[in-house]
Write a protein that holds these residues in place. Sequence first.
Motif, mmCIF file in Angstrom:
data_model
loop_
_atom_site.group_PDB
_atom_site.id
_atom_site.type_symbol
_atom_site.label_atom_id
_atom_site.label_comp_id
_atom_site.label_asym_id
_atom_site.label_seq_id
_atom_site.Cartn_x
_atom_site.Cartn_y
_atom_site.Cartn_z
ATOM 1 N N LEU A 109 -6.656 7.523 -11.374
ATOM 2 C CA LEU A 109 -6.173 8.584 -12.273
ATOM 3 C C LEU A 109 -6.929 9.985 -11.528
ATOM 4 N N GLU A 110 -8.025 9.745 -11.415
ATOM 5 C CA GLU A 110 -8.784 11.037 -10.545
ATOM 6 C C GLU A 110 -8.055 11.555 -9.196
ATOM 7 N N MET A 111 -7.532 10.381 -8.777
ATOM 8 C CA MET A 111 -6.780 10.856 -7.479
ATOM 9 C C MET A 111 -5.423 11.607 -7.672
ATOM 10 N N THR B 292 0.971 -1.233 -0.014
ATOM 11 C CA THR B 292 0.024 0.220 0.164
ATOM 12 C C THR B 292 0.901 1.293 0.080
ATOM 13 N N VAL B 293 0.748 2.031 -1.115
ATOM 14 C CA VAL B 293 1.600 3.130 -1.230
ATOM 15 C C VAL B 293 0.743 4.313 -1.296
ATOM 16 N N ASP B 294 1.255 5.726 -0.945
ATOM 17 C CA ASP B 294 0.666 6.779 -1.295
ATOM 18 C C ASP B 294 0.955 7.224 -2.769
ATOM 19 N N LEU B 295 -0.059 6.930 -3.592
ATOM 20 C CA LEU B 295 0.325 7.149 -4.982
ATOM 21 C C LEU B 295 0.481 8.941 -5.078
ATOM 22 N N CYS B 296 -0.306 9.691 -4.521
ATOM 23 C CA CYS B 296 0.098 11.047 -4.830
ATOM 24 C C CYS B 296 1.595 11.694 -4.170
ATOM 25 N N LEU C 252 -5.211 13.417 -10.764
ATOM 26 C CA LEU C 252 -5.541 14.633 -11.393
ATOM 27 C C LEU C 252 -6.429 15.647 -10.428
ATOM 28 N N ASN C 253 -6.733 15.043 -9.307
ATOM 29 C CA ASN C 253 -7.555 16.158 -8.224
ATOM 30 C C ASN C 253 -6.694 16.353 -7.173
ATOM 31 N N LYS C 254 -5.168 15.988 -7.291
ATOM 32 C CA LYS C 254 -4.234 16.204 -6.239
ATOM 33 C C LYS C 254 -4.150 17.913 -6.189
ATOM 34 N N PRO C 255 -4.149 18.095 -4.860
ATOM 35 C CA PRO C 255 -3.882 19.877 -4.601
ATOM 36 C C PRO C 255 -2.504 20.370 -5.174
ATOM 37 N N GLU C 256 -2.157 21.439 -5.846
ATOM 38 C CA GLU C 256 -0.878 21.583 -6.437
ATOM 39 C C GLU C 256 -0.440 20.933 -7.336
ATOM 40 N N LEU C 257 -1.139 20.160 -8.083
ATOM 41 C CA LEU C 257 -0.643 19.258 -9.304
ATOM 42 C C LEU C 257 0.003 20.243 -10.192
ATOM 43 N N LYS C 258 1.290 19.700 -10.396
ATOM 44 C CA LYS C 258 2.056 20.586 -11.172
ATOM 45 C C LYS C 258 2.259 19.899 -12.694
ATOM 46 N N LYS D 289 0.182 16.825 -15.146
ATOM 47 C CA LYS D 289 -0.625 15.667 -15.174
ATOM 48 C C LYS D 289 0.082 14.506 -15.964
ATOM 49 N N PRO D 290 -0.512 13.081 -15.653
ATOM 50 C CA PRO D 290 0.095 12.083 -16.411
ATOM 51 C C PRO D 290 -0.081 12.304 -17.952
ATOM 52 N N VAL D 291 0.731 12.061 -18.524
ATOM 53 C CA VAL D 291 0.701 12.221 -20.230
ATOM 54 C C VAL D 291 0.117 10.868 -20.791
ATOM 55 N N CYS D 292 0.424 9.837 -19.913
ATOM 56 C CA CYS D 292 -0.186 8.343 -20.779
ATOM 57 C C CYS D 292 -0.518 7.650 -19.503
ATOM 58 N N ASN D 293 -1.054 6.512 -19.760
ATOM 59 C CA ASN D 293 -1.621 5.365 -18.699
ATOM 60 C C ASN D 293 -1.387 4.125 -19.700
ATOM 61 N N GLN D 294 -0.346 3.391 -19.218
ATOM 62 C CA GLN D 294 -0.103 2.057 -19.826
ATOM 63 C C GLN D 294 -0.814 0.738 -19.161
#
Length: 246
Positions: free
Chosen positions: A107-109, A75-79, A111-117, A119-124
């Motif tokens: 993905l929404e986690m 279990t990891v903190d993805l953000c 994208l909705n992260k505060p102070e996101l610099k 965003k992911p360019v891709c999802n494999q």
Amino acid sequence: MIPASEILESTKMAIDTGFRHIDSAYAYKNEKETGQAIRSKIADGVVKREDIFLTTKPSEELFPKDENGKILFETVDLCAIWEAMEKCKDAGLTKSIGVSNFNRRQLEMILNKPELKHKPVCNQVECHPYLNQSKLLDFCKSKDIILVAYGALGSQRPVTWVDQNAPFLLNDPVLCAMAKKHNRSPAQIALRYQVQRGIVALAHSYKQNEMVENIQVLEFQLPSEDMKVLDGLNRNFRYFLMDISL
């Protein structure tokens, strides 16, 4: 395990054939030879570094298992991890950052992260006609995230990851009939299906004739009625239990 020399030569062959997107990972144990092949082709004047889109996915330990041989999941903190990846981009260590095996909620986690610099360019993710990921694809498109397909031709059926009773995608009668109709191979039809959906399809091969065949998917187009037929092959069937390429 693929011999290092074969990885080196096949990567050179892929570049000579015209491929410019090369997928690697620490877990695949192909990073060293992939890098050597790219440097060799740059030195030969075949490509420049900016021509190559190289993907890697680092990890410290390969598939840790418990005392019963079952894979341990963490279990990891993805953000928090994403923030570390953003720092890599800001430091110039990578041009782009993305994710793998993320569902919409994950993905929404990000994208909705505060102070996101960034965003992911891709999802494999695993994606092929038996698992076309249509809902995830629609979501990714709405967020300008490129979906990248691994296992685009089904699977090489490693016993560790794949049920040996699983169907062979490239033997599917609908796919084979369509290939015959267009005078193409089933693999070309499966890859062209992905390309027309706006998906980046990763094709795994060590043979030059297959590499040439794979890149030829850019030379033809499937009519809309055939695309609908291929949509109908979806059965939400997964070959891979996790992000592994053998």
